[in-house]
Design an enzyme around this catalytic site. Structure first.
Site, PDB file in Angstrom:
ATOM      1  N   CYS A  13     -78.736  38.835  -3.107  1.00 16.84           N
ATOM      2  CA  CYS A  13     -78.117  40.159  -3.159  1.00 16.84           C
ATOM      3  C   CYS A  13     -78.862  41.049  -2.166  1.00 16.84           C
ATOM      4  O   CYS A  13     -79.897  40.657  -1.615  1.00 16.84           O
ATOM      5  CB  CYS A  13     -78.251  40.729  -4.562  1.00 16.84           C
ATOM      6  SG  CYS A  13     -79.993  40.887  -5.036  1.00 16.84           S
ATOM      7  N   HIS A  42     -87.700  36.595  -8.578  1.00 17.37           N
ATOM      8  CA  HIS A  42     -87.976  35.514  -9.526  1.00 17.37           C
ATOM      9  C   HIS A  42     -87.469  34.174  -9.014  1.00 17.37           C
ATOM     10  O   HIS A  42     -86.530  33.597  -9.577  1.00 17.37           O
ATOM     11  CB  HIS A  42     -87.366  35.841 -10.888  1.00 17.37           C
ATOM     12  CG  HIS A  42     -88.080  36.961 -11.582  1.00 17.37           C
ATOM     13  ND1 HIS A  42     -87.450  37.846 -12.435  1.00 17.37           N
ATOM     14  CD2 HIS A  42     -89.384  37.330 -11.546  1.00 17.37           C
ATOM     15  CE1 HIS A  42     -88.347  38.716 -12.896  1.00 17.37           C
ATOM     16  NE2 HIS A  42     -89.519  38.432 -12.371  1.00 17.37           N
ATOM     17  N   HIS A  75     -88.265  44.212  -8.913  1.00 18.95           N
ATOM     18  CA  HIS A  75     -87.883  44.564 -10.289  1.00 18.95           C
ATOM     19  C   HIS A  75     -88.391  45.928 -10.726  1.00 18.95           C
ATOM     20  O   HIS A  75     -88.059  46.393 -11.804  1.00 18.95           O
ATOM     21  CB  HIS A  75     -88.388  43.466 -11.247  1.00 18.95           C
ATOM     22  CG  HIS A  75     -88.103  42.095 -10.715  1.00 18.95           C
ATOM     23  ND1 HIS A  75     -89.053  41.339 -10.044  1.00 18.95           N
ATOM     24  CD2 HIS A  75     -86.967  41.374 -10.691  1.00 18.95           C
ATOM     25  CE1 HIS A  75     -88.504  40.204  -9.650  1.00 18.95           C
ATOM     26  NE2 HIS A  75     -87.249  40.190 -10.023  1.00 18.95           N
ATOM     27  N   CYS A  97     -85.752  47.443  -5.987  1.00 17.47           N
ATOM     28  CA  CYS A  97     -84.350  47.543  -5.584  1.00 17.47           C
ATOM     29  C   CYS A  97     -83.850  48.968  -5.850  1.00 17.47           C
ATOM     30  O   CYS A  97     -84.074  49.508  -6.937  1.00 17.47           O
ATOM     31  CB  CYS A  97     -83.490  46.545  -6.356  1.00 17.47           C
ATOM     32  SG  CYS A  97     -81.730  46.734  -5.953  1.00 17.47           S
ATOM     33  N   HIS A 125     -89.191  41.417 -19.887  1.00 19.19           N
ATOM     34  CA  HIS A 125     -88.845  41.335 -18.459  1.00 19.19           C
ATOM     35  C   HIS A 125     -89.486  42.496 -17.706  1.00 19.19           C
ATOM     36  O   HIS A 125     -89.510  43.621 -18.185  1.00 19.19           O
ATOM     37  CB  HIS A 125     -87.328  41.355 -18.305  1.00 19.19           C
ATOM     38  CG  HIS A 125     -86.853  41.009 -16.927  1.00 19.19           C
ATOM     39  ND1 HIS A 125     -86.899  41.903 -15.884  1.00 19.19           N
ATOM     40  CD2 HIS A 125     -86.338  39.859 -16.418  1.00 19.19           C
ATOM     41  CE1 HIS A 125     -86.424  41.324 -14.789  1.00 19.19           C
ATOM     42  NE2 HIS A 125     -86.076  40.082 -15.088  1.00 19.19           N
ATOM     43  N   GLU A 127     -88.559  44.275 -15.230  1.00 19.21           N
ATOM     44  CA  GLU A 127     -87.718  45.443 -14.959  1.00 19.21           C
ATOM     45  C   GLU A 127     -87.695  46.378 -16.175  1.00 19.21           C
ATOM     46  O   GLU A 127     -87.782  47.600 -16.032  1.00 19.21           O
ATOM     47  CB  GLU A 127     -86.295  45.002 -14.612  1.00 19.21           C
ATOM     48  CG  GLU A 127     -85.391  46.191 -14.311  1.00 19.21           C
ATOM     49  CD  GLU A 127     -83.923  45.821 -14.148  1.00 19.21           C
ATOM     50  OE1 GLU A 127     -83.619  44.732 -13.617  1.00 19.21           O
ATOM     51  OE2 GLU A 127     -83.078  46.628 -14.571  1.00 19.21           O
ATOM     52  N   THR A 164     -80.440  45.727 -15.186  1.00 14.71           N
ATOM     53  CA  THR A 164     -79.387  45.572 -14.172  1.00 14.71           C
ATOM     54  C   THR A 164     -78.725  44.194 -14.145  1.00 14.71           C
ATOM     55  O   THR A 164     -77.678  44.031 -13.542  1.00 14.71           O
ATOM     56  CB  THR A 164     -79.968  45.819 -12.758  1.00 14.71           C
ATOM     57  OG1 THR A 164     -81.085  44.940 -12.577  1.00 14.71           O
ATOM     58  CG2 THR A 164     -80.396  47.256 -12.577  1.00 14.71           C
ATOM     59  N   CYS A 194     -75.727  45.647 -12.069  1.00  8.43           N
ATOM     60  CA  CYS A 194     -75.501  45.857 -10.636  1.00  8.43           C
ATOM     61  C   CYS A 194     -74.302  45.058 -10.129  1.00  8.43           C
ATOM     62  O   CYS A 194     -73.844  44.116 -10.766  1.00  8.43           O
ATOM     63  CB  CYS A 194     -76.759  45.495  -9.854  1.00  8.43           C
ATOM     64  SG  CYS A 194     -77.050  43.730  -9.776  1.00  8.43           S
ATOM     65  N   SER A 267     -81.597  35.620  -6.511  1.00  5.48           N
ATOM     66  CA  SER A 267     -82.892  35.431  -5.847  1.00  5.48           C
ATOM     67  C   SER A 267     -83.020  34.056  -5.191  1.00  5.48           C
ATOM     68  O   SER A 267     -84.120  33.621  -4.853  1.00  5.48           O
ATOM     69  CB  SER A 267     -84.012  35.612  -6.880  1.00  5.48           C
ATOM     70  OG  SER A 267     -83.735  34.870  -8.055  1.00  5.48           O
TER      71      SER A 267
HETATM   72  O1  0CG Z   1     -82.600  38.521 -12.448  1.00  3.62           O
HETATM   73  P1  0CG Z   1     -83.972  39.027 -12.433  1.00  3.62           P
HETATM   74  O2  0CG Z   1     -84.049  40.506 -12.731  1.00  3.62           O
HETATM   75  O3  0CG Z   1     -84.916  38.260 -13.322  1.00  3.62           O
HETATM   76  O4  0CG Z   1     -84.542  38.945 -10.950  1.00  3.62           O
HETATM   77  P2  0CG Z   1     -84.381  37.936  -9.755  1.00  3.62           P
HETATM   78  O5  0CG Z   1     -85.602  38.123  -8.916  1.00  3.62           O
HETATM   79  O6  0CG Z   1     -84.075  36.563 -10.175  1.00  3.62           O
HETATM   80  O7  0CG Z   1     -83.109  38.423  -8.920  1.00  3.62           O
HETATM   81  C1  0CG Z   1     -82.757  39.683  -8.598  1.00  3.62           C
HETATM   82  C2  0CG Z   1     -83.860  40.584  -8.323  1.00  3.62           C
HETATM   83  C3  0CG Z   1     -84.767  41.309  -8.102  1.00  3.62           C
HETATM   84 FE1  SF4 Z   2     -80.232  42.376  -6.703  1.00  3.81          FE
HETATM   85 FE2  SF4 Z   2     -78.969  43.732  -8.522  1.00  3.81          FE
HETATM   86 FE3  SF4 Z   2     -81.533  43.162  -8.893  1.00  3.81          FE
HETATM   87 FE4  SF4 Z   2     -80.820  44.921  -7.031  1.00  3.81          FE
HETATM   88  S1  SF4 Z   2     -80.541  45.167  -9.228  1.00  3.81           S
HETATM   89  S2  SF4 Z   2     -82.283  43.232  -6.801  1.00  3.81           S
HETATM   90  S3  SF4 Z   2     -78.862  44.120  -6.318  1.00  3.81           S
HETATM   91  S4  SF4 Z   2     -79.859  41.687  -8.788  1.00  3.81           S
END
Ligand code: 0CG
Ligand code: SF4
Length: 313
Positions: A13, A42, A75, A97, A125, A127, A164, A194, A267
């Site tokens: 992404c 991740h 995150h 992000c 997590h 985030e 997200t 997202c 990712s």
């Molecule tokens: O999906 P999460 O939030 O665990 O993260 P990942 O690093 O796999 O992918 C999107 C981002 C940042």
């Molecule tokens: Fe990717 Fe969505 Fe995570 Fe942003 S919030 S890093 S666009 S998966």
């Protein structure tokens, strides 16, 4: 003999592209070591690759020497981590992000306006830990699968936010349950899940009913990748598995399987999908049909600390 339905969008992404590019640019500009707090994204392959090139991944800032440069992962981080870095005078690059930052801002705004916030997400997590740090006294984290476990807030003003990368349908079900509990629940002004999570989920939902097996390339700690496995099963795939690399796939999964659905988390580098397609081709699944739901064009510019400096000459 067998066929593969290859979902699109899949893989990187905009937030992941930017975060990885930030570490690469920091390595180019300042040279190794570049410290990174937590995994930049991740994915075990991405982390191993950047480690080889001079990135040093640490869990907490106390592992970062005083004069070093440290990148915050995609995150996000809680305000306490940023203050700590400031207090120590560390040079930082924030690769959070922008879509995660948006949730942080919303949390801070709602808390300032006197709301209690139910944050739907997974408590362990990174985030969620980061977002929670915006207003720890006002935010109540609840697992999307167990909305009834929310600790009653008793407040007149209650709103909700989410991680997200959750599954859209499960999250909406959780919100409906929360609304029964808090009839005055206020919706956030915009979606927190997202675009990338939504698009990858929609694409695999389209394919899954035709598949006896769905393989999702992604690491075990990747929330959005894990959700793709669950969404595939809910959408009608007979079986679905998360694999970090092709080597993790099990030939027994192919027993009586005619159609395999393939996708990857946000990712995941495309070369790992190619590796899995090779593995499948070697076992007779050599007819690959791409199924594209939508094109993604969003990109984010590098963190401001790394944007090219103006030439004053
Ligand atoms: O999906 P999460 O939030 O665990 O993260 P990942 O690093 O796999 O992918 C999107 C981002 C940042
Ligand atoms: Fe990717 Fe969505 Fe995570 Fe942003 S919030 S890093 S666009 S998966």
């Amino acid at each position: 003999m067998g066929r593969v339905l290859l979902a699109a969008p899949r893989g990187y992404c905009a937030g992941v592209e930017r975060a990885i590019e930030a570490v690469e640019e920091a390595l180019r500009r300042f040279g190794p070591p570049v410290y990174v707090r937590k995994q930049i994204v991740h994915n075990t392959y991405v982390v191993a690759d950047l480690s080889r090139r001079g990135a040093v991944f640490v869990d907490e800032l106390d592992e970062v020497p005083d004069d070093a440069l440290v990148v915050f992962s995609a995150h996000g981080v809680s305000p306490a981590v940023k203050s700590e870095a400031g207090r120590r005078g560390l040079r930082t690059v924030d690769a959070t992000c922008p879509l995660v930052t948006k949730v942080h801002r919303e949390a801070a705004r709602l808390a300032d306006a006197g709301y209690e916030i139910v944050l739907i997400g997974h408590a362990d997590h990174e985030e969620v830990e980061g977002t929670l740090g915006e207003a720890p006294d006002r935010i109540h984290v609840v697992d999307p699968a167990r909305p009834d476990e929310v600790t009653a807030t008793g407040a007149a003003k209650v709103s909700w936010l989410s991680q997200t990368t959750l599954a859209v349908d499960e999250t909406m079900d959780a919100v409906a349950r929360l609304r029964e509990r808090f009839p005055a629940l206020i919706d956030p002004p915009s979606d927190d899940i997202c675009y990338a999570s939504q698009n990858r989920q929609e694409a695999i939902t389209r394919i899954a009913p035709q598949c006896e097996l769905v393989l999702v390339v992604g690491s075990a700690n990747s929330s959005n990748s894990q959700r793709l496995v669950e969404v595939a099963l809910t959408a009608g795939a007979s079986a679905a598995h998360l694999v970090d690399r092709a080597a993790d796939a099990d030939e027994r999964w192919l027993d009586r399987v005619e159609t395999v659905g393939v996708t990857s988390g946000a990712s995941v580098p495309e070369r790992l999908v190619e590796e899995l397609l090779d593995w499948l081709a070697g076992r007779g699944y050599d007819h690959v049909e791409p199924i594209t739901l939508t094109e993604e064009t969003l990109t984010f510019s590098l963190p401001h600390e790394l944007r090219p400096t103006r030439d004053h000459g």
